[in-house]
Write an enzyme that holds these catalytic residues in place. Sequence first.
Site, PDB file in Angstrom:
ATOM      1  N   SER A 212       0.841  -1.176   0.000  1.00 16.02           N
ATOM      2  CA  SER A 212       0.000   0.000   0.000  1.00 16.02           C
ATOM      3  C   SER A 212       0.896   1.254   0.000  1.00 16.02           C
ATOM      4  O   SER A 212       1.801   1.360  -0.824  1.00 16.02           O
ATOM      5  CB  SER A 212      -0.945  -0.047   1.213  1.00 16.02           C
ATOM      6  OG  SER A 212      -2.001   0.851   1.086  1.00 16.02           O
ATOM      7  N   ASP A 467      -8.388  -5.464  -5.919  1.00 13.23           N
ATOM      8  CA  ASP A 467      -8.038  -4.291  -5.124  1.00 13.23           C
ATOM      9  C   ASP A 467      -8.222  -3.037  -5.970  1.00 13.23           C
ATOM     10  O   ASP A 467      -7.569  -2.885  -7.002  1.00 13.23           O
ATOM     11  CB  ASP A 467      -6.582  -4.411  -4.664  1.00 13.23           C
ATOM     12  CG  ASP A 467      -6.101  -3.194  -3.905  1.00 13.23           C
ATOM     13  OD1 ASP A 467      -6.946  -2.404  -3.430  1.00 13.23           O
ATOM     14  OD2 ASP A 467      -4.872  -3.026  -3.777  1.00 13.23           O
ATOM     15  N   HIS A 492      -5.621  -6.473  -1.737  1.00  8.42           N
ATOM     16  CA  HIS A 492      -4.633  -5.506  -1.259  1.00  8.42           C
ATOM     17  C   HIS A 492      -3.450  -6.201  -0.587  1.00  8.42           C
ATOM     18  O   HIS A 492      -3.603  -6.842   0.442  1.00  8.42           O
ATOM     19  CB  HIS A 492      -5.322  -4.540  -0.298  1.00  8.42           C
ATOM     20  CG  HIS A 492      -4.671  -3.195  -0.181  1.00  8.42           C
ATOM     21  ND1 HIS A 492      -4.324  -2.428  -1.275  1.00  8.42           N
ATOM     22  CD2 HIS A 492      -4.306  -2.464   0.905  1.00  8.42           C
ATOM     23  CE1 HIS A 492      -3.791  -1.288  -0.872  1.00  8.42           C
ATOM     24  NE2 HIS A 492      -3.759  -1.286   0.446  1.00  8.42           N
TER      25      HIS A 492
END
Length: 533
Positions: A212, A467, A492
């Site tokens: 991320s 995602d 993710h």
Amino acid sequence: MAAPTVLAFLPLPLLLLAAFSSASASAHPNSFRPIVPLRLQALLQQQQRRRASSDAKLVSAAADGTNSTAQPFTTHYFPQELDHFTFTPNASMLFRQKYLVNDTFWRRPRRGGGGGAGPLFVYTGNEGDIEWFATNTGFMFDIAPKFGALLVFIEHRFYGESLPFGDDSYSSAETEGYLTSTQALADFAILITGLKRNLSAETAPVVVFGGSYGGMLASWFRLKYPHVAIGALASSAPILQFDHITPWNSFSDAVSQDYKSESLNCFSVIKAAWDVLDERGSTDTGLLELSKLFRACKSVKHADSIAGWLQTAFTYTAMVDYPTPANFLMDLPAYPVKEMCKIIDGFPAGADILEKVFAAANLYYNYTGDQACNQIESDSDDSSSSLGLSGWGWQACTEMIMPMSTSNASMFPPSSFSYEDTSNACFQSTGVRPRPHWITTEYGGYRIDKVLKRFGSNIIFSNGMRDPWSRGGVLKNISSSIVALVTEKGAHHLDLRFATDEDPDWVTEQRRQEVEIIEGWIDQYHRDMAQVS
């Protein structure tokens, strides 16, 4: 481990919605008052006194040789400078940056010569306590034995215990202004270099990992500090979610596609719920009824608060649509988007549409069934909450401006994006104006395939197309050493999680490829070093 605040790595429109809808009337963002410089100096002096009083506990990237098999990691602190890029009087003030170490499988350097050390696998911390990311990055633990690697997890400078000004770190822009990606990258470089020196492992190769925002940092670290890290695994890193590089409606469209792929009825119910919510929430009586329906802990004052609560649930569930049960954000079953749609589709004909979406969102917020009520609006009357956004929220309102809109095809209400409106909203919340094009100036992004093909090397960009952040990621190979590993059903940074017996074959294969690539980097590094010596 407690889940992070619901604002972590959330798109800016939802961040602002959450910040403004949860603020009480007495804590309106217009009440922002910047802290005076003398107050900043006092905070720095207070932090310095606190540091001096705990010198005995401070670990200066020390190599004490401890090894604990009972715990997954040991905790250490590094004396980090406040500002790496100026020479002002406050720049050299120190704060305690937390990092975690696991040396269970590390191949230590040979005595005397300092060579032969195993690699350092370093996680570039993102928006939360570092323990939370360490315990959710099992891939590094899984592969450490194969490489004889030392695992290091560095906490980001404005999260957890690494707050430079302690509890006052979010008090104003004067203190939050030190929260930038460039400062964080410099922190990582200095800590890694100091740690290697004190471990007598100066020649040990370093590979950085991140997911991320941490994945963005990992990729940028490889580009900015190639002399410190020989490679980076950047998982679910939306480094192209800026300016006009990625279509602004791609994020919400991706979330919508996740639900539509499970059930057209599920998608249609969610899409139709917003108008019904607005209509019922237009009166005090309606808000009271909605508060009861959504089991709010306290009566909701704004229908937008419920809308934000629902959008957060649907968005985060799409992000973590893992193929196995997980508790990364919340306790969730395998394939939670499918389970949400089963709940909606299971209602009888004529059922209340808001009952359907509440029941679906409740899977995210209360899958374990232990929540008696839902905290939909903040009950804080502290005027300091008017400062609005901290941590990731601050970054998303200053340098991480990711333009996002919502198309008519989305299951969310249509919305547009305006740099001017965003600037005004962020200024109202933080007291400073954002720099919307700074990221692409500092790190690039436009024509990335042409630029990095000639300039960069040794980066894995991994993405799962379930995602929504994947749309802002690198989805095609740039060169033979900057590769994109894309899985159709991945979510993710799924690849960074611990391996399980229930993992589908495509996840196992993705991780196998990552190990093979990293092994090639390390082998090439050692061949190069052998030629030098």
